[in-house]
Design a protein around this motif. Structure first.
Motif, PDB file in Angstrom:
ATOM      1  N   LEU A  73       0.863  -1.175   0.000  1.00  0.00           N
ATOM      2  CA  LEU A  73       0.000   0.000   0.000  1.00  0.00           C
ATOM      3  C   LEU A  73       0.904   1.230   0.000  1.00  0.00           C
ATOM      4  CD1 LEU A  73      -3.007   0.909   0.257  1.00  0.00           C
ATOM      5  CD2 LEU A  73      -2.574   1.121   2.699  1.00  0.00           C
ATOM      6  N   TYR A  74       0.797   2.043  -1.066  1.00  0.00           N
ATOM      7  CA  TYR A  74       1.664   3.208  -1.232  1.00  0.00           C
ATOM      8  C   TYR A  74       0.939   4.486  -0.830  1.00  0.00           C
ATOM      9  CZ  TYR A  74       4.783   0.281  -4.066  1.00  0.00           C
ATOM     10  OH  TYR A  74       5.640  -0.691  -4.495  1.00  0.00           O
ATOM     11  N   LEU A  75       1.722   5.508  -0.530  1.00  0.00           N
ATOM     12  CA  LEU A  75       1.175   6.808  -0.170  1.00  0.00           C
ATOM     13  C   LEU A  75       0.595   7.520  -1.388  1.00  0.00           C
ATOM     14  CD1 LEU A  75       0.830   8.933   2.072  1.00  0.00           C
ATOM     15  CD2 LEU A  75       3.079   9.797   1.471  1.00  0.00           C
ATOM     16  N   SER A  76       1.222   7.344  -2.537  1.00  0.00           N
ATOM     17  CA  SER A  76       0.753   7.946  -3.781  1.00  0.00           C
ATOM     18  C   SER A  76       0.886   6.917  -4.903  1.00  0.00           C
ATOM     19  CB  SER A  76       1.574   9.200  -4.100  1.00  0.00           C
ATOM     20  OG  SER A  76       2.905   8.853  -4.405  1.00  0.00           O
ATOM     21  N   GLU A  79       5.690   4.156  -7.691  1.00  0.00           N
ATOM     22  CA  GLU A  79       6.484   3.141  -7.000  1.00  0.00           C
ATOM     23  C   GLU A  79       7.584   3.749  -6.139  1.00  0.00           C
ATOM     24  OE1 GLU A  79       7.983   0.053  -9.468  1.00  0.00           O
ATOM     25  OE2 GLU A  79       6.002  -0.638 -10.037  1.00  0.00           O
ATOM     26  N   THR A  80       7.952   4.986  -6.403  1.00  0.00           N
ATOM     27  CA  THR A  80       8.985   5.647  -5.598  1.00  0.00           C
ATOM     28  C   THR A  80       8.417   6.310  -4.349  1.00  0.00           C
ATOM     29  OG1 THR A  80       8.766   7.626  -6.969  1.00  0.00           O
ATOM     30  CG2 THR A  80      10.510   6.058  -7.551  1.00  0.00           C
ATOM     31  N   SER A  81       7.102   6.289  -4.197  1.00  0.00           N
ATOM     32  CA  SER A  81       6.500   6.907  -3.012  1.00  0.00           C
ATOM     33  C   SER A  81       6.668   5.998  -1.798  1.00  0.00           C
ATOM     34  CB  SER A  81       5.020   7.204  -3.265  1.00  0.00           C
ATOM     35  OG  SER A  81       4.288   6.021  -3.313  1.00  0.00           O
ATOM     36  N   PRO A  82       6.546   6.538  -0.602  1.00  0.00           N
ATOM     37  CA  PRO A  82       6.692   5.727   0.605  1.00  0.00           C
ATOM     38  C   PRO A  82       5.634   4.632   0.703  1.00  0.00           C
ATOM     39  CG  PRO A  82       6.796   8.062   1.145  1.00  0.00           C
ATOM     40  CD  PRO A  82       6.384   7.962  -0.292  1.00  0.00           C
ATOM     41  N   ILE A  83       6.039   3.499   1.250  1.00  0.00           N
ATOM     42  CA  ILE A  83       5.132   2.372   1.449  1.00  0.00           C
ATOM     43  C   ILE A  83       4.477   2.525   2.823  1.00  0.00           C
ATOM     44  CG2 ILE A  83       4.990  -0.127   1.719  1.00  0.00           C
ATOM     45  CD1 ILE A  83       7.383  -0.327  -0.211  1.00  0.00           C
ATOM     46  N   LEU A  84       3.159   2.539   2.841  1.00  0.00           N
ATOM     47  CA  LEU A  84       2.436   2.674   4.103  1.00  0.00           C
ATOM     48  C   LEU A  84       2.383   1.360   4.863  1.00  0.00           C
ATOM     49  CD1 LEU A  84      -0.543   4.915   2.964  1.00  0.00           C
ATOM     50  CD2 LEU A  84       1.492   5.590   4.235  1.00  0.00           C
ATOM     51  N   CYS A  85       2.147   0.258   4.144  1.00  0.00           N
ATOM     52  CA  CYS A  85       2.134  -1.044   4.803  1.00  0.00           C
ATOM     53  C   CYS A  85       2.279  -2.156   3.778  1.00  0.00           C
ATOM     54  CB  CYS A  85       0.879  -1.241   5.656  1.00  0.00           C
ATOM     55  SG  CYS A  85      -0.639  -1.465   4.718  1.00  0.00           S
ATOM     56  N   LYS A  86       2.732  -3.297   4.268  1.00  0.00           N
ATOM     57  CA  LYS A  86       2.807  -4.509   3.457  1.00  0.00           C
ATOM     58  C   LYS A  86       1.846  -5.495   4.095  1.00  0.00           C
ATOM     59  CE  LYS A  86       5.802  -8.143   1.787  1.00  0.00           C
ATOM     60  NZ  LYS A  86       7.131  -8.731   1.783  1.00  0.00           N
ATOM     61  N   ASP A 112     -10.194  -2.817   4.913  1.00  0.00           N
ATOM     62  CA  ASP A 112     -11.163  -3.199   5.937  1.00  0.00           C
ATOM     63  C   ASP A 112     -10.377  -3.462   7.208  1.00  0.00           C
ATOM     64  OD1 ASP A 112     -13.400  -3.957   7.301  1.00  0.00           O
ATOM     65  OD2 ASP A 112     -13.532  -5.941   6.390  1.00  0.00           O
ATOM     66  N   SER A 113     -10.136  -2.401   7.960  1.00  0.00           N
ATOM     67  CA  SER A 113      -9.276  -2.483   9.143  1.00  0.00           C
ATOM     68  C   SER A 113      -9.962  -1.794  10.318  1.00  0.00           C
ATOM     69  CB  SER A 113      -7.942  -1.801   8.836  1.00  0.00           C
ATOM     70  OG  SER A 113      -7.161  -1.684   9.989  1.00  0.00           O
ATOM     71  N   PRO A 114      -9.852  -2.366  11.515  1.00  0.00           N
ATOM     72  CA  PRO A 114     -10.467  -1.703  12.673  1.00  0.00           C
ATOM     73  C   PRO A 114      -9.746  -0.401  13.034  1.00  0.00           C
ATOM     74  CG  PRO A 114      -9.258  -3.653  13.364  1.00  0.00           C
ATOM     75  CD  PRO A 114      -9.248  -3.632  11.864  1.00  0.00           C
ATOM     76  N   LYS A 115      -8.476  -0.321  12.690  1.00  0.00           N
ATOM     77  CA  LYS A 115      -7.716   0.906  12.962  1.00  0.00           C
ATOM     78  C   LYS A 115      -7.845   1.837  11.773  1.00  0.00           C
ATOM     79  CE  LYS A 115      -4.202  -1.488  15.658  1.00  0.00           C
ATOM     80  NZ  LYS A 115      -2.790  -1.808  15.745  1.00  0.00           N
ATOM     81  N   ASN A 116      -7.783   3.102  12.042  1.00  0.00           N
ATOM     82  CA  ASN A 116      -7.857   4.093  10.970  1.00  0.00           C
ATOM     83  C   ASN A 116      -6.462   4.625  10.638  1.00  0.00           C
ATOM     84  OD1 ASN A 116      -9.157   5.554   9.057  1.00  0.00           O
ATOM     85  ND2 ASN A 116      -9.833   7.165  10.434  1.00  0.00           N
ATOM     86  N   ILE A 117      -5.424   3.848  10.929  1.00  0.00           N
ATOM     87  CA  ILE A 117      -4.052   4.267  10.695  1.00  0.00           C
ATOM     88  C   ILE A 117      -3.521   3.516   9.478  1.00  0.00           C
ATOM     89  CG2 ILE A 117      -1.721   4.333  11.650  1.00  0.00           C
ATOM     90  CD1 ILE A 117      -3.046   4.404  14.423  1.00  0.00           C
ATOM     91  N   ASN A 118      -3.040   4.255   8.494  1.00  0.00           N
ATOM     92  CA  ASN A 118      -2.495   3.682   7.255  1.00  0.00           C
ATOM     93  C   ASN A 118      -3.463   2.695   6.605  1.00  0.00           C
ATOM     94  OD1 ASN A 118      -0.235   5.194   7.737  1.00  0.00           O
ATOM     95  ND2 ASN A 118       1.017   3.489   8.397  1.00  0.00           N
ATOM     96  N   SER A 119      -4.727   3.025   6.616  1.00  0.00           N
ATOM     97  CA  SER A 119      -5.719   2.127   6.030  1.00  0.00           C
ATOM     98  C   SER A 119      -6.218   2.625   4.673  1.00  0.00           C
ATOM     99  CB  SER A 119      -6.903   1.964   6.973  1.00  0.00           C
ATOM    100  OG  SER A 119      -7.546   3.205   7.165  1.00  0.00           O
ATOM    101  N   ARG A 120      -5.676   3.737   4.222  1.00  0.00           N
ATOM    102  CA  ARG A 120      -6.089   4.292   2.930  1.00  0.00           C
ATOM    103  C   ARG A 120      -4.836   4.655   2.141  1.00  0.00           C
ATOM    104  NH1 ARG A 120     -10.648   8.903   2.150  1.00  0.00           N
ATOM    105  NH2 ARG A 120     -10.529   9.010  -0.107  1.00  0.00           N
TER     106      ARG A 120
END
Length: 141
Positions: A73-76, A79-86, A112-120
């Motif tokens: 999951l990328y920020l933008s 592919e050179t943008s920061p990775i939010l999560c794997k 579909d995550s209970p946390k709202n952190i790095n979920s988008r």
């Protein structure tokens, strides 16, 4: 008198060793930081290589899908943008937007995550499975 001179000499030697160790430690830190700085400069050069970047936004054909395991999951949508999560396992996602960047299709997704952190964030089309038959919605926030 000799005792005081000897004590003074020992104290001076101890201070010399202490400050010499501090100086060596700071030299090592400086070398590591300069290497990290040059790596970050190279990464910024990679990011800046796009003189003109065009992004074509559109509505996605489907509203829901599934992210494959080991997807990123990328920020933008680059592919050179920061990775939010794997994501180690597959997960249900909501497709919010479609973008075509550098001849690649990206989707803005909501996990579909209970946390709202790095979920988008943004995922490549290759990492998403779209079930064209099912139109049922997933219970998202």
């Amino acid at each position: 008198m000799k005792f005081i001179c000897l004590l003074l000499l020992l104290a001076t030697g101890g201070e010399y060793l202490y400050f010499n160790n501090q100086l060596d430690s700071n030299r090592r830190k400086l070398i590591v930081l300069s290497k990290e700085n040059s790596q970050l400069k190279n990464r910024v050069k990679e990011i800046k290589k796009y003189n003109s970047l065009s992004i074509k936004f559109s509505e996605p054909l489907y509203s829901y899908g599934e992210a494959k395991s080991n997807s990123l999951l990328y920020l933008s949508p680059l592919e050179t943008s920061p990775i939010l999560c794997k994501m180690n396992t597959s997960a249900k996602i909501k497709l919010l937007c479609t973008a075509e960047v550098l001849d690649e299709i990206w989707y803005e997704v909501l996990l579909d995550s209970p946390k709202n952190i790095n979920s988008r964030g943004w995922m490549k089309k290759d990492f998403i499975i779209i079930n064209e038959v099912t139109t049922t919605s997933i219970n998202f926030r």
